[in-house]
Design an enzyme around this catalytic site. Structure first.
Site, short mmCIF file in Angstrom:
data_model
loop_
_atom_site.label_atom_id
_atom_site.label_comp_id
_atom_site.label_asym_id
_atom_site.label_seq_id
_atom_site.Cartn_x
_atom_site.Cartn_y
_atom_site.Cartn_z
N SER A 1 -13.90 9.52 84.51
CA SER A 1 -14.20 8.23 84.59
C SER A 1 -14.91 7.81 83.11
O SER A 1 -15.45 8.68 82.29
CB SER A 1 -15.62 8.21 85.49
N ARG B 1 -23.33 -12.75 60.24
CA ARG B 1 -23.30 -13.43 61.68
C ARG B 1 -23.80 -12.24 62.58
O ARG B 1 -24.42 -11.33 62.43
CB ARG B 1 -21.80 -13.28 62.22
N ASP C 1 -17.14 5.61 82.46
CA ASP C 1 -18.59 5.12 82.49
C ASP C 1 -19.51 6.35 82.25
O ASP C 1 -20.77 5.87 82.07
CB ASP C 1 -18.52 4.56 83.93
N GLY D 1 -13.62 9.25 90.09
CA GLY D 1 -15.07 8.81 90.07
C GLY D 1 -15.66 8.93 91.34
O GLY D 1 -15.15 9.87 92.21
N ASP D 2 -16.83 8.40 91.63
CA ASP D 2 -17.73 8.80 92.65
C ASP D 2 -17.21 8.38 93.91
O ASP D 2 -17.21 9.16 94.90
CB ASP D 2 -19.04 8.54 92.58
N ASN E 1 -19.14 24.80 62.25
CA ASN E 1 -19.85 25.30 63.41
C ASN E 1 -20.12 26.77 63.35
O ASN E 1 -19.93 27.48 64.31
CB ASN E 1 -19.18 24.78 64.60
N GLN F 1 -10.03 24.60 58.39
CA GLN F 1 -11.27 25.00 57.85
C GLN F 1 -11.94 25.79 58.77
O GLN F 1 -11.51 26.00 59.80
CB GLN F 1 -11.82 23.90 56.98
N MET G 1 -17.84 -1.81 78.89
CA MET G 1 -17.92 -1.51 80.28
C MET G 1 -19.13 -0.82 80.81
O MET G 1 -19.95 -0.27 80.14
CB MET G 1 -16.67 -0.45 80.65
#
Ligand code: ATP
Length: 781
Positions: free
Chosen positions: A164, A201, A166, A118-119, A545, A587, A208
């Protein structure tokens, strides 16, 4: 020596010793990075090392720094977490720790470092490189090394990779692991929805993200949650009122469930923390909504499990790119980080990305929320708007267009079902409603359209019911029905008359190659039938695609996830006792995309595509290779090996035949079986990526159509942008005129784009799978 692919050592400058480490929080895909780096380094004639336990291993050295062999990373693509460990290391924050680290690198002869984290980890890396010359001097002055001993280590090359969950690093659209975490979250919410609906409900789901709301935002977009809380963008005024009014509105129109997603770092305008309990209490308040409300905290489940196909692709392509960057770096090269923008892997200055990232956290601290949003990538704020638009529908009157600008827009699905089709329709409808347009569902494609009014209705044409559509965010298949029939087959005159009869001002198509062909036909028929002079745009959706005009179609990500999961299971079934090669038929029509990307995601030994074809020579070469691999087996080759073959790769060789040939040729050295996942590849619940992109691209499509306004016939005729395909091309999202795509980008006989952007991945799949280079023989003249 053990069999492994021939190196290209001669082509490279000096042999390097490259070390790879993972650092900070673990994320799915880190193992894919290590595998790709180790194998690519070895392939290019370098020595590969792993540093275990992150910076801790670098500081402590010893057996935490290990030389890696080709087979040491076998099977790592499908393992979750990081197998070389990670740790938070206090010592590395201090100079003595970094001095010890420098010494350990030199002792091991390592002159290049690839760090995935991460950073924080990347900041540490940048600091280390900046200090490197002075660390060397200090080591010499302390008498650890002689001056000439450190000479070869003058320049330490460092390259960063962002691992990461996040997705919090600026400059890259996705970090390695974020889509896997998002998949876990969406899966959990999909499960919760059923019970929420049953009991009517409300659920508050905490995910996170301390400084970054990407996971919460995208989960909200993908699941069609009622409300989200993210650190970057607290509600404008009073979040309590805002949330309650939206939830109340949704309950009034008949929704039986309420889902609120909240990021760990959620804040209000004043910078005070908003907790799940606060939200729950408010929803449950007897004097207010009085909903039966529960809290679900997903916690570390979000980090768990194996990487989704996208993260495997990202890990592999970025790992390979990192090794290349290390080898190409000169003493003057700035330390870089490998990023991705839309569909393009790029190198960026590491420290700029880290500084921009830190700016977001600081902006949030200062409550400069506009600035925080602006510092996130464009997709982030676009998706935030999409979320608002698709949930607060009919509540927000501000965005409504004046009556004379409102349009009647026909929605139609064409081709086979693909993951994300429903999400696209839902988002398009929501956008239309919030702008005052009239979205109309055309059921069962052009076939349904043409025949809906006859005795036996095949389809229907009717307005959407928002309550019903709102539930489509996460649904697979096609709720308005889809059909492969082209307008020419349904009767062009009939279609033209119906468009006139229903007063459609525009047409929004979602579908695969047939849908593209349909737009092409409609465009060409405009001269003959003026009613077809309405703006129309196609959002490509097909697992194959293979739609020209884009590098990505909705549904292809879902398909790859299914395929990768299937292959993982098959591979494992062989691991206990057998040496087995599985030949898996995928496929994809005449496009090898699915086979190739699937092969990239599972580490295939070979991939056969229609673009390349299959020859006897190729098969023979692969048989020889597999024999030699299994022949030298010392236990490492237990797990199955996979060959992926596209369903149309060859007229002669299919999965079964190839499996038979392999078995026969193996003479008992290994077994061989075919596997055909078939329609499983269409997937059940669409992947979060397909759902999120569906929302974003569908809204863009309607915005594009909207520019023309109602009754735009005269404008349309002359404007090539009135018949378009939306697509992701390289680093951008673009609309391309259909006539241009028809002429320049379409391989009509093969029903695929002329240029396959992914063809270059073949080399990587082959290298990392250890497949010897196969040269196609020159055809006899
Ligand atoms: P995550 O996003 O999962 O939190 P991260 O890489 O940001 O990952 P950190 O705990 O911030 O995680 O950093 C990991 C390690 O990197 C630290 O334990 C420390 O060893 C090193 N590190 C971080 N920042 C610095 C720094 N400014 N100087 C030196 N080393 C650092």
């Amino acid at each position: 020596s053990r069999a492994r692919p021939e190196t290209q050592a001669s082509k490279m400058p000096a042999k390097k010793k490259i070390a790879i480490m993972t650092s900070g929080g673990d994320s799915p895909g880190m193992n894919g990075v290590v595998r790709a780096c180790v194998r690519m380094a070895i392939h290019l004639g370098c020595d590969a090392y792993c540093i275990y336990e992150g910076y801790e291993g670098l500081v402590r050295g010893g057996d935490l720094i290990r030389k890696m062999a080709w087979y040491d990373v076998r099977g790592w693509l499908s393992e979750g977490g990081t197998l070389i460990g990670t740790a938070r290391c206090m010592a590395f924050y201090e100079r003595p720790g970094r001095l010890a680290a420098a010494k350990n690198l030199i002792i091991n002869g390592i002159d290049a470092l690839i760090i995935c984290g991460g950073d924080g980890s990347l900041t540490g890396a940048d600091r280390f490189r900046a200090e490197w010359p002075s660390l060397l001097e200090e080591l010499v002055s302390q008498g650890e090394f002689k001056a000439d001993e450190i000479e070869p280590f003058r320049h330490l090359n460092i390259v960063g990779l962002v691992g990461s969950i996040d997705n919090d690093l600026s400059g890259t659209d996705a970090t390695i692991g974020c889509y896997s975490a998002l998949a876990r979250i969406c899966h959990a919410i999909d499960l919760i929805e059923a019970t929420a609906s049953s009991h009517s409900r409300a659920f508050v789901v905490e995910v996170m993200g301390r400084h970054c709301g990407w996971l919460a935002l995208m989960a909200g977009v993908a699941t069609g949650a009622d409300f989200i809380f993210i650190p970057e963008k607290p509600s404008e005024d009073n979040w309590r009122e805002e949330m309650c009014s939206i939830v109340e509105h949704h309950r009034k129109i008949g929704k039986r469930k309420t889902i609120v997603v909240i990021a760990e770092g959620a804040l209000d305008r004043e910078g005070n923390k908003i907790t799940p309990t606060m939200v729950k209490d408010l929803l449950a308040d007897k004097d207010g909504l009085g909903l039966d409300t529960r809290i679900t905290t997903l916690g570390h489940v979000q980090r768990g499990g194996t990487a989704v196909a996208y993260d495997r692709m990202l890990a592999t392509l970025q790992g390979v790119e990192a090794v290349r960057a290390v080898l190409e770096a000169t003493p003057d090269t700035k330390t870089c980080v490998i990023a991705i923008n839309e569909n393009k892997i790029v190198r960026k200055p590491l420290m700029e990305a880290v500084l921009d990232t830190k700016k977001v956290a600081k902006a949030i601290e200062r409550q400069a929320f506009e600035e925080a949003m602006a510092l996130r990538d464009t997709e982030f704020s676009e998706q935030y708007k999409s979320f608002k638009m698709t949930t607060a529908v009919q509540v927000d009157k501000e965005v409504m267009l004046p009556e004379n600008e409102r349009m009647k827009i026909g929605f139609i699905n064409v081709g086979a079902p693909a993951g994300g089709m429903n999400a696209a329709v839902r988002a398009g409808v929501a956008y239309c409603l919030s702008r005052g347009h009239e979205p109309i569902a055309i059921y069962n494609g052009f076939a349904g359209f043409a025949r809906h009014h006859q005795d036996k209705p095949l389809g229907a044409v009717r307005p959407f019911n928002w309550l019903e559509v709102d539930g489509w965010a996460s649904k697979g298949g096609s709720e308005i029905g889809t059909n492969r029939e082209l307008p020419s087959e349904s009767g062009m005159e009939e279609i033209a008359n119906l468009i006139k009869q229903y007063h459609f001002d525009a047409l929004f198509l979602v579908g695969g190659f047939e849908a593209f062909h349909a737009v092409s036909q409609l465009r060409k028929a405009r001269e003959q039938y003026p009613s077809l002079c309405i703006p129309m745009t196609l959002l490509p959706a097909t697992i194959s695609n293979n739609v020209p005009g884009t590098e990505y179609s909705l549904g292809s990500d879902t398909c790859l996830n299914e395929l990768v999961e299937y292959c993982d299971k098959i591979k494992q079934s062989a691991s206990a006792t057998r040496r087995r090669v599985f030949v898996i038929e995928t496929q994809g029509g005449r496009s090898g995309y699915v086979a190739m990307l699937g092969g990239l995601g599972v580490g295939a030994s070979a991939v056969y595509t229609p673009e390349e074809g299959v020859s006897l020579d190729m098969l023979a070469a692969d048989v020889r290779h597999l024999k030699s691999v299994f022949g030298q087996d010392q236990g490492q080759s237990r797990a199955g090996r996979l060959i992926l073959i596209n369903e149309r790769a060859s007229k002669v060789y299919n999965a079964k035949l190839i499996a038979d040939i392999l078995r026969d040729e193996a003479h008992g050295r290994f077994e061989s079986r075919e596997g055909i996942p078939g329609h499983m590849q269409q997937g059940g619940v669409p992947s979060p990526m397909d759902r999120c992109r569906a929302v974003r691209l569908a809204i863009r499509c309607i915005q594009h159509l909207e520019q023309f306004g109602p009754k735009a016939h005269s404008k349309v005729q002359a404007d090539p942008m009135s018949a378009t395909v939306i697509g992701i091309k390289g680093a951008s999202v673009v609309f391309t005129p259909v006539n241009k795509v028809e002429e320049e980008e379409t391989d009509w006989p093969n029903r695929r784009p002329k240029a396959a952007f992914w063809l270059g991945m073949k080399e990587i799949v082959d290298i990392l799978g250890g497949r010897p280079k196969y040269e196609h023989p020159q055809p006899d003249l």
